[in-house]
Design a protein around this motif. Structure first.
Motif, mmCIF file in Angstrom:
data_model
loop_
_atom_site.group_PDB
_atom_site.id
_atom_site.type_symbol
_atom_site.label_atom_id
_atom_site.label_comp_id
_atom_site.label_asym_id
_atom_site.label_seq_id
_atom_site.Cartn_x
_atom_site.Cartn_y
_atom_site.Cartn_z
ATOM 1 N N ARG A 20 53.533 -43.122 -8.235
ATOM 2 C CA ARG A 20 54.639 -43.631 -9.054
ATOM 3 C C ARG A 20 55.769 -44.154 -8.160
ATOM 4 O O ARG A 20 56.316 -45.234 -8.408
ATOM 5 C CB ARG A 20 55.129 -42.513 -9.982
ATOM 6 N N LEU A 73 60.254 -49.075 -16.858
ATOM 7 C CA LEU A 73 60.656 -47.824 -16.208
ATOM 8 C C LEU A 73 61.870 -48.012 -15.305
ATOM 9 O O LEU A 73 62.721 -47.115 -15.182
ATOM 10 C CB LEU A 73 59.480 -47.277 -15.384
ATOM 11 N N ASP A 84 60.185 -44.662 -19.831
ATOM 12 C CA ASP A 84 58.788 -44.487 -19.457
ATOM 13 C C ASP A 84 57.937 -44.889 -20.661
ATOM 14 O O ASP A 84 58.069 -44.305 -21.740
ATOM 15 C CB ASP A 84 58.541 -43.030 -19.079
ATOM 16 N N GLN A 116 56.207 -42.429 -22.956
ATOM 17 C CA GLN A 116 57.068 -41.549 -23.751
ATOM 18 C C GLN A 116 57.967 -42.327 -24.706
ATOM 19 O O GLN A 116 58.760 -41.738 -25.438
ATOM 20 C CB GLN A 116 57.915 -40.680 -22.814
ATOM 21 N N HIS A 121 49.780 -47.737 -15.292
ATOM 22 C CA HIS A 121 50.870 -46.926 -14.750
ATOM 23 C C HIS A 121 51.153 -45.694 -15.605
ATOM 24 O O HIS A 121 52.158 -45.011 -15.383
ATOM 25 C CB HIS A 121 52.137 -47.777 -14.604
ATOM 26 N N THR A 122 50.280 -45.406 -16.581
ATOM 27 C CA THR A 122 50.396 -44.150 -17.310
ATOM 28 C C THR A 122 49.881 -43.013 -16.429
ATOM 29 O O THR A 122 49.182 -43.227 -15.439
ATOM 30 C CB THR A 122 49.624 -44.198 -18.637
ATOM 31 N N SER A 123 50.230 -41.785 -16.808
ATOM 32 C CA SER A 123 50.022 -40.647 -15.909
ATOM 33 C C SER A 123 48.628 -40.041 -15.961
ATOM 34 O O SER A 123 48.249 -39.280 -15.068
ATOM 35 C CB SER A 123 51.059 -39.556 -16.219
#
Length: 238
Positions: free
Chosen positions: A10, A86, A113, A116, A135-137
């Motif tokens: 990130r 972000l 984000d 979220q 780019h999501t977790s």
């Protein structure tokens, strides 16, 4: 990807984009943001055949590569374009670009984000997620984000997704290749299967995968960012 590795990825991605936006202007020739995505504008025209006032959401909007041209095309209507990214600095530059290109009244920009971000239900006619979902977790976060996008879409609305898969980085000096440091690096086949299942009840307008290689300066190295880039477009029909 464990938590420590995710934070490293990130931060690396944030640093790269921060420097890129500082050193390059929107629509600068020779860069990956020299023009909007052609499919983005093509699908916008498809929607405009049936209505002129659109609610648009651009997830991972950056400084406005797609947000600004979409808003320019919607001038004179009651449309609204929401850009979410972000990076605070990217959002601030989007606001400045919106003023410079005369579309500030159409664009709302917010730093958040994406995974979220609360998307209101049945609200948007057009949702863009271009070079955003990788780019999501986690895989679960990706699924949740797609579910929120679907829930936030009106009947007849369109999703336009591009996603980097099978990411690798090739050092331009040594030629050494390694797995790309990006938050969610999944195989093309897995990503495509997930999208097919997610949009099984929608009308899929386009799906394709093309290999892509982009020269980058990242983490103090000159690399080629290589991936299989998915383009996936679907329309809500029920």
């Amino acid at each position: 990807m464990n938590g420590e590795r995710f934070e490293e990825a990130r931060q690396s991605e944030a640093d790269y984009h921060q420097r890129f936006y500082e050193n390059n202007d929107l629509f600068e020739k020779g860069t990956w943001m020299s023009e909007p995505g052609p499919v983005v504008m093509e699908m916008l025209e498809r929607l405009l055949l049936h209505q002129e006032d659109l609610a648009v959401l651009d997830l991972g909007c950056g400084v406005g590569r797609n947000t600004i041209p979409v808003a320019e095309r919607l001038k004179g209507s009651l449309s609204r374009v929401k850009g979410v990214d972000l990076l605070e600095d990217a959002v601030e530059k989007l606001r400045k670009n919106a003023a410079e290109f005369g579309v500030a009244t159409l664009i709302d920009a917010e730093a958040a984000d994406v995974e979220q971000y609360p998307i209101p239900e049945v609200f948007y006619d057009y949702i863009l997620a271009c070079s955003c979902l990788e780019h999501t977790s986690s895989r679960e976060a990706l699924k949740r984000t797609l579910a929120a996008m679907k829930a936030g879409t009106k009947l007849g609305g369109i999703h336009c997704i591009t996603m980097s898969t099978d990411v690798e980085e090739v050092d331009r000096e040594t030629g050494q290749a390694g797995k790309g440091l990006i938050e969610l690096n999944i195989p093309q086949s897995e990503a495509m299967d997930l999208l097919d299942r997610t949009y099984a009840e929608w009308n899929v307008l386009m799906k394709q995968t093309v290999p892509q290689s982009i020269p980058e300066e990242k983490d103090g190295r000159s690399i080629d960012f290589r991936c299989n880039l998915i383009t996936y477009v679907a329309q809500k029909i029920k």
